[in-house]
Scaffold this motif. Structure first.
Motif, PDB file in Angstrom:
ATOM      1  N   PHE A  84     -20.160 -40.197  25.285  1.00 53.37           N
ATOM      2  CA  PHE A  84     -21.031 -41.229  24.702  1.00 53.37           C
ATOM      3  C   PHE A  84     -21.973 -41.795  25.758  1.00 53.37           C
ATOM      4  O   PHE A  84     -23.139 -42.042  25.482  1.00 53.37           O
ATOM      5  CB  PHE A  84     -20.211 -42.352  24.064  1.00 53.37           C
ATOM      6  N   CYS A  85     -21.462 -41.988  26.963  1.00 57.45           N
ATOM      7  CA  CYS A  85     -22.308 -42.494  28.056  1.00 57.45           C
ATOM      8  C   CYS A  85     -23.371 -41.470  28.429  1.00 57.45           C
ATOM      9  O   CYS A  85     -24.535 -41.834  28.655  1.00 57.45           O
ATOM     10  CB  CYS A  85     -21.450 -42.844  29.270  1.00 57.45           C
ATOM     11  N   ARG A  86     -22.990 -40.207  28.490  1.00 56.01           N
ATOM     12  CA  ARG A  86     -23.950 -39.146  28.825  1.00 56.01           C
ATOM     13  C   ARG A  86     -25.057 -39.088  27.780  1.00 56.01           C
ATOM     14  O   ARG A  86     -26.246 -38.978  28.118  1.00 56.01           O
ATOM     15  CB  ARG A  86     -23.226 -37.797  28.932  1.00 56.01           C
TER      16      ARG A  86
ATOM     17  N   THR B  42     -30.740 -48.920  19.035  1.00 55.75           N
ATOM     18  CA  THR B  42     -30.020 -47.946  18.224  1.00 55.75           C
ATOM     19  C   THR B  42     -29.027 -47.151  19.067  1.00 55.75           C
ATOM     20  O   THR B  42     -27.866 -46.966  18.679  1.00 55.75           O
ATOM     21  CB  THR B  42     -31.014 -46.980  17.544  1.00 55.75           C
ATOM     22  N   ASN B  43     -29.472 -46.698  20.219  1.00 53.93           N
ATOM     23  CA  ASN B  43     -28.590 -45.920  21.099  1.00 53.93           C
ATOM     24  C   ASN B  43     -27.498 -46.782  21.722  1.00 53.93           C
ATOM     25  O   ASN B  43     -26.377 -46.308  21.929  1.00 53.93           O
ATOM     26  CB  ASN B  43     -29.401 -45.204  22.183  1.00 53.93           C
ATOM     27  N   LEU B  44     -27.805 -48.034  22.008  1.00 54.40           N
ATOM     28  CA  LEU B  44     -26.797 -48.936  22.553  1.00 54.40           C
ATOM     29  C   LEU B  44     -25.695 -49.194  21.526  1.00 54.40           C
ATOM     30  O   LEU B  44     -24.504 -49.159  21.857  1.00 54.40           O
ATOM     31  CB  LEU B  44     -27.446 -50.244  22.999  1.00 54.40           C
ATOM     32  N   VAL B  45     -26.080 -49.414  20.284  1.00 54.52           N
ATOM     33  CA  VAL B  45     -25.084 -49.622  19.231  1.00 54.52           C
ATOM     34  C   VAL B  45     -24.233 -48.361  19.046  1.00 54.52           C
ATOM     35  O   VAL B  45     -23.008 -48.443  18.923  1.00 54.52           O
ATOM     36  CB  VAL B  45     -25.763 -50.047  17.902  1.00 54.52           C
ATOM     37  N   ALA B  46     -24.860 -47.201  19.069  1.00 53.61           N
ATOM     38  CA  ALA B  46     -24.101 -45.948  18.926  1.00 53.61           C
ATOM     39  C   ALA B  46     -23.100 -45.789  20.072  1.00 53.61           C
ATOM     40  O   ALA B  46     -21.943 -45.390  19.847  1.00 53.61           O
ATOM     41  CB  ALA B  46     -25.054 -44.756  18.881  1.00 53.61           C
ATOM     42  N   LEU B  47     -23.523 -46.098  21.288  1.00 52.48           N
ATOM     43  CA  LEU B  47     -22.621 -46.037  22.440  1.00 52.48           C
ATOM     44  C   LEU B  47     -21.450 -46.992  22.241  1.00 52.48           C
ATOM     45  O   LEU B  47     -20.283 -46.616  22.410  1.00 52.48           O
ATOM     46  CB  LEU B  47     -23.381 -46.391  23.722  1.00 52.48           C
ATOM     47  N   ARG B  48     -21.755 -48.219  21.888  1.00 53.40           N
ATOM     48  CA  ARG B  48     -20.709 -49.231  21.732  1.00 53.40           C
ATOM     49  C   ARG B  48     -19.724 -48.869  20.628  1.00 53.40           C
ATOM     50  O   ARG B  48     -18.519 -49.042  20.797  1.00 53.40           O
ATOM     51  CB  ARG B  48     -21.339 -50.592  21.455  1.00 53.40           C
ATOM     52  N   ILE B  49     -20.221 -48.379  19.512  1.00 56.89           N
ATOM     53  CA  ILE B  49     -19.318 -48.012  18.409  1.00 56.89           C
ATOM     54  C   ILE B  49     -18.448 -46.826  18.813  1.00 56.89           C
ATOM     55  O   ILE B  49     -17.242 -46.807  18.553  1.00 56.89           O
ATOM     56  CB  ILE B  49     -20.111 -47.721  17.119  1.00 56.89           C
ATOM     57  N   GLY B  50     -19.040 -45.841  19.477  1.00 59.82           N
ATOM     58  CA  GLY B  50     -18.263 -44.693  19.936  1.00 59.82           C
ATOM     59  C   GLY B  50     -17.163 -45.103  20.902  1.00 59.82           C
ATOM     60  O   GLY B  50     -16.010 -44.665  20.778  1.00 59.82           O
TER      61      GLY B  50
ATOM     62  N   ARG C  81     -17.374 -54.730  31.312  1.00 60.81           N
ATOM     63  CA  ARG C  81     -18.701 -54.102  31.258  1.00 60.81           C
ATOM     64  C   ARG C  81     -19.574 -54.848  30.265  1.00 60.81           C
ATOM     65  O   ARG C  81     -19.353 -54.783  29.064  1.00 60.81           O
ATOM     66  CB  ARG C  81     -18.613 -52.633  30.821  1.00 60.81           C
ATOM     67  N   ARG C  82     -20.577 -55.553  30.765  1.00 61.51           N
ATOM     68  CA  ARG C  82     -21.534 -56.252  29.890  1.00 61.51           C
ATOM     69  C   ARG C  82     -22.209 -55.297  28.919  1.00 61.51           C
ATOM     70  O   ARG C  82     -22.531 -55.673  27.797  1.00 61.51           O
ATOM     71  CB  ARG C  82     -22.626 -56.913  30.728  1.00 61.51           C
ATOM     72  N   LEU C  83     -22.442 -54.091  29.361  1.00 62.62           N
ATOM     73  CA  LEU C  83     -23.088 -53.081  28.528  1.00 62.62           C
ATOM     74  C   LEU C  83     -22.417 -52.978  27.167  1.00 62.62           C
ATOM     75  O   LEU C  83     -23.066 -52.725  26.160  1.00 62.62           O
ATOM     76  CB  LEU C  83     -23.041 -51.720  29.240  1.00 62.62           C
ATOM     77  N   LEU C  84     -21.121 -53.189  27.128  1.00 62.24           N
ATOM     78  CA  LEU C  84     -20.358 -53.004  25.896  1.00 62.24           C
ATOM     79  C   LEU C  84     -20.181 -54.278  25.083  1.00 62.24           C
ATOM     80  O   LEU C  84     -19.764 -54.210  23.931  1.00 62.24           O
ATOM     81  CB  LEU C  84     -18.984 -52.417  26.222  1.00 62.24           C
ATOM     82  N   THR C  85     -20.484 -55.432  25.668  1.00 61.80           N
ATOM     83  CA  THR C  85     -20.138 -56.671  24.978  1.00 61.80           C
ATOM     84  C   THR C  85     -21.279 -57.664  24.770  1.00 61.80           C
ATOM     85  O   THR C  85     -21.170 -58.537  23.923  1.00 61.80           O
ATOM     86  CB  THR C  85     -19.005 -57.400  25.734  1.00 61.80           C
TER      87      THR C  85
ATOM     88  N   LEU D 168     -14.184 -54.267  19.603  1.00 62.01           N
ATOM     89  CA  LEU D 168     -13.544 -53.673  18.425  1.00 62.01           C
ATOM     90  C   LEU D 168     -14.153 -54.170  17.110  1.00 62.01           C
ATOM     91  O   LEU D 168     -14.097 -53.474  16.102  1.00 62.01           O
ATOM     92  CB  LEU D 168     -12.041 -53.939  18.446  1.00 62.01           C
ATOM     93  N   GLN D 169     -14.755 -55.346  17.135  1.00 63.90           N
ATOM     94  CA  GLN D 169     -15.403 -55.866  15.930  1.00 63.90           C
ATOM     95  C   GLN D 169     -16.548 -54.964  15.470  1.00 63.90           C
ATOM     96  O   GLN D 169     -16.908 -54.953  14.294  1.00 63.90           O
ATOM     97  CB  GLN D 169     -15.917 -57.281  16.158  1.00 63.90           C
ATOM     98  N   LEU D 170     -17.105 -54.197  16.388  1.00 65.07           N
ATOM     99  CA  LEU D 170     -18.192 -53.280  16.030  1.00 65.07           C
ATOM    100  C   LEU D 170     -17.726 -52.216  15.040  1.00 65.07           C
ATOM    101  O   LEU D 170     -18.503 -51.754  14.217  1.00 65.07           O
ATOM    102  CB  LEU D 170     -18.748 -52.593  17.274  1.00 65.07           C
ATOM    103  N   ILE D 171     -16.465 -51.833  15.128  1.00 66.25           N
ATOM    104  CA  ILE D 171     -15.943 -50.827  14.213  1.00 66.25           C
ATOM    105  C   ILE D 171     -15.986 -51.368  12.797  1.00 66.25           C
ATOM    106  O   ILE D 171     -16.438 -50.694  11.872  1.00 66.25           O
ATOM    107  CB  ILE D 171     -14.517 -50.394  14.584  1.00 66.25           C
ATOM    108  N   ASP D 172     -15.533 -52.624  12.611  1.00 65.35           N
ATOM    109  CA  ASP D 172     -15.563 -53.229  11.297  1.00 65.35           C
ATOM    110  C   ASP D 172     -16.972 -53.405  10.762  1.00 65.35           C
ATOM    111  O   ASP D 172     -17.259 -53.127   9.614  1.00 65.35           O
ATOM    112  CB  ASP D 172     -14.852 -54.598  11.313  1.00 65.35           C
TER     113      ASP D 172
END
Length: 143
Positions: free
Chosen positions: A77-79, A101-109, A29-33, A133-137
């Motif tokens: 998170f998607c909803r 902002t919302n995209l980053v929140a989705l990805r981190i979640g 999913r490109r949305l996430l990466t 997973l790097q987003l968590i760090d």
């Protein structure tokens, strides 16, 4: 081994295939990466809707336990992302900061749930999942 440990082992054994399918699907999913500056808000909303639907299918094939909880959380998170976008993603088209902002929140979640899954199922993440997973760090280092 306690009752809880044996139940967890059974959950892992019963849901191994679903966990692998989840990681393969999300890694594609490109949305996430992808870099959010390269993303089209309308496409991202469509992708979030598709992810939400796929999580529902995987939930139906999973037994009650940590995987089903992770799937439900990813769906939530998607909803939330789709709701923040407004009809046809109009809000994100007009407000790039809200989109980012919302995209980053989705990805981190999603990344946090993926981390739980790979830890529990002891699955080695592919390159795309590792990027997610790097987003968590980076979230932990943020002020």
């Amino acid at each position: 081994m306690t009752q809880s440990d044996s139940e967890l082992d059974a959950h892992v054994n019963e849901n191994w295939g679903n966990a692998e399918r989840l990681l393969e699907y999300l890694g594609d999913r490109r949305l996430l990466t992808e870099d959010h500056a390269r993303e089209d808000p309308a496409f991202c909303v469509e992708s979030a809707i598709a992810i939400r639907s796929t999580m529902g299918v995987l939930m139906g094939a999973s037994t009650v336990g940590p995987l089903k909880t992770a799937l439900r959380d990813i769906q939530r998170f998607c909803r939330e992302f789709v709701s923040a976008a407004g009809p046809h993603g109009a809000h994100f088209q007009q407000d790039s900061i809200s989109f980012a902002t919302n995209l980053v929140a989705l990805r981190i979640g999603v990344a946090r749930q993926v981390y739980e899954v790979i830890t529990l199922f002891k699955i080695h993440p592919n390159r795309e999942i590792s990027l997610l997973l790097q987003l968590i760090d980076s979230d932990r280092r943020s002020p």
